[in-house]
Motif scaffolding. Structure first.
Motif, short mmCIF file in Angstrom:
data_model
loop_
_atom_site.label_atom_id
_atom_site.label_comp_id
_atom_site.label_asym_id
_atom_site.label_seq_id
_atom_site.Cartn_x
_atom_site.Cartn_y
_atom_site.Cartn_z
N ILE A 356 11.50 62.93 7.46
CA ILE A 356 12.61 61.99 7.60
C ILE A 356 13.46 62.35 8.81
O ILE A 356 13.83 61.49 9.61
CB ILE A 356 13.47 61.96 6.32
CG1 ILE A 356 12.66 61.35 5.17
CG2 ILE A 356 14.76 61.18 6.53
CD1 ILE A 356 13.37 61.36 3.84
N ALA A 357 13.78 63.64 8.96
CA ALA A 357 14.60 64.07 10.10
C ALA A 357 13.92 63.72 11.42
O ALA A 357 14.54 63.12 12.31
CB ALA A 357 14.86 65.58 10.00
N LEU A 398 26.21 56.53 8.41
CA LEU A 398 24.83 56.05 8.27
C LEU A 398 24.81 54.61 7.78
O LEU A 398 24.03 53.79 8.27
CB LEU A 398 24.06 56.95 7.31
CG LEU A 398 22.61 56.52 7.00
CD1 LEU A 398 21.75 56.51 8.27
CD2 LEU A 398 21.99 57.45 5.95
N GLY A 399 25.69 54.30 6.82
CA GLY A 399 25.75 52.95 6.27
C GLY A 399 26.10 51.90 7.31
O GLY A 399 25.75 50.72 7.17
N LYS A 400 26.80 52.32 8.38
CA LYS A 400 27.18 51.40 9.46
C LYS A 400 26.08 51.25 10.51
O LYS A 400 26.17 50.39 11.38
CB LYS A 400 28.45 51.90 10.16
CG LYS A 400 29.66 52.08 9.25
CD LYS A 400 30.79 52.74 10.05
CE LYS A 400 31.96 53.13 9.17
NZ LYS A 400 33.00 53.87 9.95
N ASN A 401 25.05 52.10 10.43
CA ASN A 401 24.04 52.17 11.48
C ASN A 401 22.85 51.28 11.11
O ASN A 401 21.95 51.69 10.37
CB ASN A 401 23.59 53.62 11.68
CG ASN A 401 22.76 53.81 12.93
OD1 ASN A 401 21.79 53.10 13.16
ND2 ASN A 401 23.16 54.78 13.75
N LEU A 404 19.12 52.68 11.92
CA LEU A 404 18.58 53.71 11.03
C LEU A 404 18.36 53.16 9.62
O LEU A 404 17.35 53.48 8.98
CB LEU A 404 19.51 54.92 11.00
CG LEU A 404 19.61 55.72 12.30
CD1 LEU A 404 20.62 56.84 12.16
CD2 LEU A 404 18.25 56.28 12.72
N VAL A 405 19.28 52.35 9.13
CA VAL A 405 19.14 51.78 7.79
C VAL A 405 17.91 50.87 7.73
O VAL A 405 17.14 50.90 6.76
CB VAL A 405 20.42 51.02 7.37
CG1 VAL A 405 20.17 50.23 6.08
CG2 VAL A 405 21.57 51.99 7.17
N TYR A 413 16.66 53.84 1.70
CA TYR A 413 18.06 54.07 2.06
C TYR A 413 18.93 54.20 0.80
O TYR A 413 19.70 55.17 0.68
CB TYR A 413 18.59 52.95 2.94
CG TYR A 413 20.10 52.95 3.07
CD1 TYR A 413 20.75 54.00 3.72
CD2 TYR A 413 20.89 51.94 2.50
CE1 TYR A 413 22.14 54.04 3.82
CE2 TYR A 413 22.27 51.97 2.59
CZ TYR A 413 22.88 53.01 3.24
OH TYR A 413 24.25 53.05 3.33
N HIS A 414 18.84 53.25 -0.12
CA HIS A 414 19.71 53.28 -1.30
C HIS A 414 19.36 54.43 -2.24
O HIS A 414 20.25 55.01 -2.88
CB HIS A 414 19.66 51.94 -2.02
CG HIS A 414 20.48 50.88 -1.34
ND1 HIS A 414 19.92 49.89 -0.56
CD2 HIS A 414 21.83 50.68 -1.30
CE1 HIS A 414 20.88 49.12 -0.08
NE2 HIS A 414 22.05 49.58 -0.51
N THR A 415 18.08 54.79 -2.32
CA THR A 415 17.70 55.94 -3.13
C THR A 415 18.23 57.23 -2.52
O THR A 415 18.78 58.10 -3.21
CB THR A 415 16.17 56.02 -3.28
OG1 THR A 415 15.69 54.82 -3.89
CG2 THR A 415 15.77 57.20 -4.14
N TYR A 416 18.08 57.36 -1.20
CA TYR A 416 18.60 58.55 -0.50
C TYR A 416 20.10 58.65 -0.70
O TYR A 416 20.64 59.74 -0.98
CB TYR A 416 18.26 58.45 0.98
CG TYR A 416 18.65 59.66 1.79
CD1 TYR A 416 17.82 60.77 1.86
CD2 TYR A 416 19.86 59.71 2.50
CE1 TYR A 416 18.17 61.89 2.61
CE2 TYR A 416 20.21 60.81 3.25
CZ TYR A 416 19.37 61.91 3.29
OH TYR A 416 19.73 63.02 4.02
N LEU A 417 20.80 57.53 -0.59
CA LEU A 417 22.25 57.51 -0.76
C LEU A 417 22.63 57.98 -2.17
O LEU A 417 23.56 58.80 -2.33
CB LEU A 417 22.76 56.08 -0.52
CG LEU A 417 24.26 55.89 -0.30
CD1 LEU A 417 24.72 56.59 0.96
CD2 LEU A 417 24.57 54.39 -0.21
#
Length: 438
Positions: A356-357, A398-401, A404-405, A413-417
């Motif tokens: 992921i990184a 991250l949510g604003k990006n 990347l999202v 994304y939502h699971t990672y969050l």
């Protein structure tokens, strides 16, 4: 019919080789969203009667990709379905620290024809496809930092590049590097190692390669090997980003260069104002622009942000510089030619899932090229915008990006969050020691 026959014949040949090597078990390894290395094993004896087993993969409950690093407590969702760990044939290797076991690294499938939306390995594959679409053919290397403890104490009190520190662990380091060298299918070439700033701390450097997936695999193989060899010697290998306040932490620093064709010459340096090509400038600016949200994926623990401060050479502000160890994005220069060669991304640590990184960093850099981002001037880190100082703030960025999202996909994304918020709440209540990263 022919493909099934070929698959069976390949499996039979591999099983014959495994039996000849006295391998009794095969591990199917993957890394979940919270960066836990997980595996299941199948018997080679059983495979001799049913060869297809080797390449068919193995099922594991889907919930393992929805749990935080502190324990198998589901952070979101209620699915009881299974996913398949499908082996990457190129990664088969015998474990040098346990020769009765071989291992595959694998991707996750949610159905026979569909990749799981929670698959980190596939996320990196997608990032590489995006790069190649823009004619960006990457070469990547990595620096891996770790600490050795004996009981509750560091193994020594030596300093950066201490010859004594390395000499005292020469047997250990030789054993580790020899074992990594033998795992050629999943580990790049280790070409440098030295003692680091903190007590009992060391760094291994994996040479850059165009096989970018192998660089991510190398991080996993190195973690596994260090754990095994450390235990044999009575040590504990620690990868936490900041085990102690007031002392240096452990980083995971990726180096990038690229060409505009497969096997082409390095397209990163050039004749621009700062010694970069136009695409080199774009790539660097992509990293700088996306840094505030990017760190949520490359520094995924609150403890990571304790490491990210002035004097730790880990980056702490939104800037780039040439050979400036304090810059989050550091452009490197060859000592002899004085030409710029590659860019180092410093705001990353071993709490991050390497697939992921690495995929996220590539996505950011390639977006710079795709969008033709104009590079800003190199700057003193103290004069630039500070990066988020906590995981919660980084997740907000991250949510604003959108880039990347979108790359992560809605489900990942939502699971990672949810996983990260669960970890934030847990460590706020119980403290920041993360046993599973030791």
């Amino acid at each position: 019919m022919e493909s099934n026959f070929a698959k069976t014949e390949i499996a039979k040949a591999l099983i014959f080789t495994l039996v000849a090597a006295k391998v009794k078990w095969v591990r199917y390894v993957f890394v979940d969203l919270s960066n836990q290395v997980r595996s299941l094993i199948l018997s080679v004896d059983e495979m001799q009667d049913n060869p297809e087993m080797l390449l068919d993969g193995v099922l594991i409950p889907e919930f393992v990709n929805r749990v935080p690093c502190f324990g198998d407590v589901i952070a979101c969702g209620t699915s009881a379905e299974a996913v398949l760990v499908l082996p990457d044939l190129r990664t088969l290797h015998v474990l040098p620290y346990d020769s009765s076991h071989a291992a595959f690294y694998g991707s996750l499938l949610s159905s026979p024809s569909r990749v799981s939306e929670h698959c980190p390995r596939s996320f990196l594959k997608n990032a590489l496809k995006l790069a190649e679409k823009e004619s960006v053919f990457l070469n990547v290397g990595v620096e891996i930092e770790f600490m050795l403890f004996k009981g509750v104490d560091e193994v020594d009190e030596t300093h950066f590049c201490s010859d004594r520190g390395l000499s005292m662990r020469s047997t250990f380091m030789s054993e580790v590097t020899d074992m990594l060298k033998s795992q050629v299918n999943v580990c790049g070439k280790v070409y440098k190692c030295h003692s680091e700033v903190a007590n009992g701390q060391f760094e291994l450097v994996i040479k850059h390669t165009s096989d970018v997936m192998k660089i991510a695999d190398s991080v996993v193989a190195t973690r596994q090997t260090l754990h095994a060899v450390a235990e044999k010697h009575g040590y504990t290998a620690i990868f936490l980003p900041k085990p102690f306040s007031g002392k240096a932490g452990n980083g995971l620093h990726f180096h990038f260069s690229f060409s505009n064709s497969e096997g082409g010459t390095n397209d990163f340096p050039g004749t621009g104002k700062y010694g970069l090509s136009s695409r080199g400038e774009n790539f660097v600016m992509g990293l700088v622009t996306h840094l505030p949200g990017l760190v949520a994926l490359t520094q995924p623990l609150d403890q990571s942000y304790e490491r990210m401060s002035k004097g730790n050479f880990s980056g702490y502000s939104q800037c780039w510089g040439v050979e400036d160890l304090e810059c989050s994005v550091r452009v490197c220069r060859d000592f002899y030619s004085q030409k710029l060669t590659n860019v180092e991304y410093k705001t990353c640590d071993l709490a991050s899932n390497p697939y992921i990184a690495l995929g996220a960093i590539i996505t950011a850099g390639v977006d710079g090229i795709k969008s033709k981002m104009e590079i800003c001037e190199p700057a003193d880190p103290d004069s630039c915008q500070l990066l988020p100082t906590s995981l919660d703030k980084a997740l907000q960025e991250l949510g604003k990006n959108e880039v990347l999202v979108q790359a992560l996909g809605d489900k990942m994304y939502h699971t990672y969050l949810a996983i990260k918020k669960s970890e934030i709440n847990h460590y706020a209540q119980y403290g920041s020691v993360v046993e599973n990263f030791i």
